[in-house]
Design a protein around this motif. Structure first.
Motif, PDB file in Angstrom:
ATOM      1  N   ALA A 157       0.828  -1.206   0.000  1.00  0.00           N
ATOM      2  CA  ALA A 157       0.000   0.000   0.000  1.00  0.00           C
ATOM      3  C   ALA A 157       0.865   1.259   0.000  1.00  0.00           C
ATOM      4  O   ALA A 157       0.567   2.240  -0.689  1.00  0.00           O
ATOM      5  CB  ALA A 157      -0.934  -0.008   1.208  1.00  0.00           C
ATOM      6  N   LEU A 158       1.964   1.245   0.763  1.00  0.00           N
ATOM      7  CA  LEU A 158       2.851   2.407   0.794  1.00  0.00           C
ATOM      8  C   LEU A 158       3.593   2.588  -0.527  1.00  0.00           C
ATOM      9  O   LEU A 158       3.800   3.712  -0.983  1.00  0.00           O
ATOM     10  CB  LEU A 158       3.854   2.266   1.948  1.00  0.00           C
ATOM     11  N   ASP A 172       2.460   1.654  -3.480  1.00  0.00           N
ATOM     12  CA  ASP A 172       1.439   2.174  -4.398  1.00  0.00           C
ATOM     13  C   ASP A 172       1.151   3.644  -4.116  1.00  0.00           C
ATOM     14  O   ASP A 172       1.079   4.470  -5.032  1.00  0.00           O
ATOM     15  CB  ASP A 172       0.163   1.335  -4.255  1.00  0.00           C
ATOM     16  N   GLY A 173       1.009   3.990  -2.828  1.00  0.00           N
ATOM     17  CA  GLY A 173       0.725   5.374  -2.474  1.00  0.00           C
ATOM     18  C   GLY A 173       1.846   6.316  -2.861  1.00  0.00           C
ATOM     19  O   GLY A 173       1.605   7.431  -3.357  1.00  0.00           O
ATOM     20  N   ASN A 174       3.093   5.900  -2.658  1.00  0.00           N
ATOM     21  CA  ASN A 174       4.228   6.744  -3.027  1.00  0.00           C
ATOM     22  C   ASN A 174       4.331   6.915  -4.536  1.00  0.00           C
ATOM     23  O   ASN A 174       4.661   8.003  -5.023  1.00  0.00           O
ATOM     24  CB  ASN A 174       5.529   6.154  -2.472  1.00  0.00           C
ATOM     25  N   ARG A 177       1.827   6.781  -6.701  1.00  0.00           N
ATOM     26  CA  ARG A 177       0.746   7.689  -7.115  1.00  0.00           C
ATOM     27  C   ARG A 177       1.057   9.124  -6.688  1.00  0.00           C
ATOM     28  O   ARG A 177       0.774  10.075  -7.426  1.00  0.00           O
ATOM     29  CB  ARG A 177      -0.581   7.229  -6.513  1.00  0.00           C
ATOM     30  N   ARG A 178       1.624   9.278  -5.518  1.00  0.00           N
ATOM     31  CA  ARG A 178       1.976  10.619  -5.049  1.00  0.00           C
ATOM     32  C   ARG A 178       3.027  11.243  -5.959  1.00  0.00           C
ATOM     33  O   ARG A 178       2.969  12.438  -6.280  1.00  0.00           O
ATOM     34  CB  ARG A 178       2.505  10.519  -3.621  1.00  0.00           C
ATOM     35  N   LEU A 228       2.902   7.560   4.785  1.00  0.00           N
ATOM     36  CA  LEU A 228       1.562   8.082   4.557  1.00  0.00           C
ATOM     37  C   LEU A 228       0.672   7.773   5.759  1.00  0.00           C
ATOM     38  O   LEU A 228       0.334   6.604   6.000  1.00  0.00           O
ATOM     39  CB  LEU A 228       0.978   7.471   3.281  1.00  0.00           C
ATOM     40  N   ASP A 269      -2.475   8.058   6.409  1.00  0.00           N
ATOM     41  CA  ASP A 269      -3.768   7.397   6.194  1.00  0.00           C
ATOM     42  C   ASP A 269      -3.600   5.885   6.118  1.00  0.00           C
ATOM     43  O   ASP A 269      -4.468   5.123   6.577  1.00  0.00           O
ATOM     44  CB  ASP A 269      -4.428   7.937   4.922  1.00  0.00           C
ATOM     45  N   ILE A 270      -2.473   5.426   5.539  1.00  0.00           N
ATOM     46  CA  ILE A 270      -2.201   3.989   5.506  1.00  0.00           C
ATOM     47  C   ILE A 270      -2.053   3.461   6.927  1.00  0.00           C
ATOM     48  O   ILE A 270      -2.532   2.368   7.257  1.00  0.00           O
ATOM     49  CB  ILE A 270      -0.925   3.705   4.694  1.00  0.00           C
TER      50      ILE A 270
END
Length: 857
Positions: free
Chosen positions: A509-510, A512-514, A516-517, A819, A821-822
């Protein structure tokens, strides 16, 4: 009869008897083994499914190689057409068709709108294999011939949407006007042409000439495809390739055959599938904890039977054999379920990927992939079942009759410890040596092993802290703390089961989040607004003036650009050099190269020196530092590059740190100016204007397209949006794989709770006898699960954060951020799983009648 023969006969009889007793004892069904079956089936299905889908795609690419490639063999040249001798050589070998691919701008006749297109020019022989399907269905002449001096084109449906046009309308391409006569439904050789950032526009070779798109230095791909006589073997095709390279050593062409129609696609599929295999292996290993819990609980329930065996004279080895046979039978059932699910996954993949990849919709078995998954399943089951089986071997009958369980026992004999260690080592070796990138696989496996050790330490620390915790007034909380550290507590099982699954989920998840960020956040802020390709030397001044007029506050950067393929390092053909996967992209196909007097402003020298501005000596090159080290290069090495059919050799003078993620103009190789003195080339330009709004960008795009119709304009935001969609699709697959691991964790947690229900029932009955209410017990269990869930979530956040940081910052070389929220979602998920499943598992325990249990205490 000798002693050895007697022992062999005795062992045979014992094994036969053990088999009979194992089968007889299993007549009662698989009660108690449903979690075991689910864990093994889930992990096996994940590995079998991923590898079956991969084999399905790669097999289809191989079997449909002629159609995918559009030929038996394909010769490709970059930025130059084949000469007369080369064409004669190819034409004499079989039926030949020529296609020309390039990017350009299609625009409306009134200049109000435009879009980037992947243009492809074909001749009347196209395609040699397969068929070009269009709506309406038209022949070559009807599609592409000139009517009233207007040539026809066939386009992808996306082009109609982007320009708001339909069949029969006209568009401008280069210096000519074209009529849209059909929509492309299926392009047979699209996969071999590679991934495109823009919709396809197809026209004839005559239409390409009329458009005037090919200028000096234009980025053009010439493909010469041959249909060889029927019955031509792969060996004959290899001989033809060798003959072509021998007769034209300086041609610089890239050659592909029908057996290797889409090498980049095949490599990416293999790479991605092996990554998902590692994630599936994680699910299987997490499930191994469930296997150990299930075996331990099952043997604990069979204490009376084991005691009876031993009282009747059965040896520890005989008892071990009986239950090992049962475990292997149950493992086989679980693996069989998993293999069935895995075998069906290619059919599901064909539904989801039919439009983009060649996946057969027919049921086909891939024995290698299924056997691979089955071996992983058996090794995992054995590795985790040997220890509880080994402990049961040495339990004396008296201890069993005294209701002493296996938790109170010491470690099993050394042979069982070594056996489990060997199984784990074989698992790790298989995962590493069958991976595309062994280094990453080694890190992955090492991380899992390290996580198991850390999780065990975490559970020990939790028990220690609970043991040392001060006394509290709340009875439920005091009971919860006691349950955490008492002998036979659920703490190790809960922490192990949820910890690894949640850590993997947080990691992915991190990442993927990074990504996308970076793609949707910081990257657009640092990236230029536009790339302009194929700006001619005769147009560069006028082009620059136009950009400055339309974007006075923007920064424009222009550099000369050529295309070249690396052919040799220090006189050794690069095809003979073993290169790690991370560096292979540099040698795959043509690379953009440039020359300059001064060191580029966006690069930092890490080693060596830059050449003087008036340098006239031997050709020199500055190589990007990271890629050079992956290729094993050092200062002073010689690099040979084929540019426009001519080999150019330069000496490495320096290494540079390149910030690829900025999307500014960067090159792997920057040459000294004298290297390409007099060589024809085009220019590459970028425009960066952070304050430009979409309307201003649209005005710049229209002005450039109308004034310089042969210049290709790439709006970076559009490219980033496309990459974002691709990352989203990959993330979906990764999340699905991570979900499998998390489901395995939940199953293990449920199994651990089920295994502990007997002790829980005793505790509940005793406490209720002493006056505890059901409400008190529910609160106690809830507090226990809350504490364990929170502690596990903290570990998952820390371990997942470190792993994601390593992948993002060290492997992807991108900025890494934690992140929050994660973090919140992880903590909430851990608490829901532990409390929810924990209470669900113990609810039945709270309703147990006291008398039956008290009679057996």
């Amino acid at each position: 009869m000798t002693g050895a023969a007697t022992n062999a006969h005795s062992n045979g009889v014992n094994l036969k008897l053990a088999w009979r007793l194992a089968l007889r004892e299993m007549r009662g069904g698989l009660s108690g083994f449903y979690i075991f079956l689910a864990c093994i089936a889930l992990g096996t299905a994940a590995i079998a499914g991923v590898n079956s889908v991969s084999r399905s795609i790669t097999t289809a690419i191989t079997e449909e190689g002629q159609v995918i490639l559009g030929a038996d063999i394909r010769f490709e040249l970059q930025n130059r057409a084949a000469g007369e001798e080369e064409l004669s050589f190819l034409d004499d070998r079989g039926e030949m068709t020529q296609t020309v691919g390039l990017r350009s701008m299609a625009r409306l006749p009134d200049g109000s709108d435009q879009t980037l297109v992947e243009a492809k020019a074909v001749d009347a022989r196209y395609p040699l294999y397969g068929s070009l399907e269009t709506s309406p269905s038209l022949g070559f002449d009807a599609l592409f011939s000139a009517e009233d001096d207007v040539y026809g084109v066939a386009v992808a449906p996306l082009l109609l949407d982007r320009l708001g046009v339909e069949i029969g309308d006209r568009v401008l391409l280069g210096n000519a006007e074209f009529e849209i006569r059909a929509v492309i439904d299926s392009e047979p050789d699209a996969l071999s042409d590679g991934f495109g950032f823009a919709p396809r526009l197809m026209f004839s070779s005559d239409g390409l000439a009329a458009a005037g798109l090919i200028q000096v230095g234009s980025l053009v791909e010439y493909a010469y495809k041959l249909k060889l006589p029927p019955g031509t073997s792969d060996a004959a095709i290899r001989q033809l390739r060798t003959a072509a390279e021998s007769e034209f050593p300086a041609a610089g062409w890239s050659v592909r055959s029908r057996s290797n129609a889409a090498p980049a696609l095949s490599a990416n599929i293999v790479r991605f599938s092996q990554f998902l295999t590692l994630v599936g292996l994680t699910a299987l290993i997490v499930g191994g904890v469930g296997v150990a819990n299930a075996v331990r609980a099952y043997l604990d329930s069979k204490r009376g039977v084991i005691a009876t065996f031993k009282c009747l004279g059965a040896s520890g080895s005989f008892v071990f054999s009986v239950y090992l046979i049962q475990i292997m039978i149950i493992t086989t059932i679980g693996i069989a379920f998993g293999l069935v699910l895995g075998a069906l996954m290619p059919i599901l993949a064909s539904i989801a990927l039919a439009e983009v990849l060649p996946v057969s919709s027919e049921l086909a078995l891939y024995p290698g992939a299924l056997a691979f998954a089955a071996v992983f399943g058996y090794l995992t089951a054995l590795a985790f079942a040997l220890l509880p089986l080994g402990r049961s071997r040495d339990v004396p009958a008296t201890a069993l009759f005294r209701e002493q369980g296996f938790d109170a026992m010491a470690l099993p004999r050394t042979r069982y410890l070594l056996g489990a260690a060997v199984m784990v080592a074989v698992l790790a070796a298989m995962a590493i040596f069958t991976s595309y990138d062994r280094f990453i696989a080694s890190v992955f496996i090492g991380s899992i092993a390290f996580a198991f050790v850390i999780l065990r330490l975490v559970s020990t620390l939790i028990e220690y802290l609970a043991r040392r915790a001060p006394a509290v007034n709340s009875t439920p909380l005091r009971l919860a703390i006691g349950n955490i550290h008492r002998p036979g507590s659920l703490t190790p099982s809960v922490v192990l089961s949820l910890g690894l699954g949640l850590a993997l989920l947080v990691t992915l998840a991190l990442i993927d989040g990074n990504l996308r960020r970076e793609i949707s956040g910081s990257l657009p802020e640092r990236a230029p607004n536009f790339f302009f390709v194929d700006v001619q030397s005769s147009e560069i001044d006028a082009f620059t003036d136009l950009i400055r007029e339309k974007s006075p506050d923007g920064k424009i950067v222009s550099v000369p650009m050529l295309r070249g393929r690396i052919t040799e390092f220090n006189g050794v053909d690069v095809r003979e050099i073993e290169v790690p996967p991370s560096g292979q992209w540099v040698l795959r196909g043509d690379r953009g190269v440039t020359y300059t007097k001064n060191q580029p402003e966006n690069s930092i020298l890490t080693e060596g020196e830059w050449w003087p501005s008036d340098y006239t000596g031997e050709p020199l090159v500055s190589f990007s530092d990271e890629e050079a080290r992956e290729l094993g290069l050092k200062l002073g090495d010689l690099v040979t590059v084929n540019v426009l059919g001519r080999d150019v050799t330069a000496r490495i003078a320096s290494f540079r740190e390149v910030e690829w993620e900025s999307l500014s103009i960067n090159f792997v190789m920057v040459f000294s100016p004298n290297t390409f003195a007099g060589a024809p080339h085009a220019w590459l330009s970028t425009l960066a204007d952070p304050d430009a709004d979409p309307a201003a960008e649209g005005e710049v795009l229209r002005a450039v397209t109308n004034a310089f119709p042969t210049v290709t304009s790439v709006r970076v935001k559009d490219a980033i949006d496309l990459v974002n969609r691709i990352v989203g699709q990959l993330a979906t697959a990764i999340r699905a794989a991570a979900a499998v691991a998390l489901v395995a964790s939940v199953l293990v947690l449920a199994g651990a709770l089920a295994a502990g229900n007997r002790a829980r029932a005793h505790d509940a009955v005793v406490l209720k006898t002493l006056g505890a209410t059901r409400r008190t017990l529910i609160r106690a269990f809830s507090y226990e699960y809350l504490i364990l869930g929170f502690a596990t979530a903290i570990f998952a956040l820390f371990a997942g954060g470190v792993a994601a940081w390593f992948v993002v910052s060290r492997i992807m070389t991108l900025p890494s951020h934690f992140l929050p929220d994660i973090a919140v979602i992880t903590v909430v998920a851990a608490l829901i799983f532990t409390v929810g499943i924990g209470l669900a598992g113990t609810w039945r325990v709270l309703g147990q009648k006291a008398a039956p249990i008290l009679r057996n205490l």
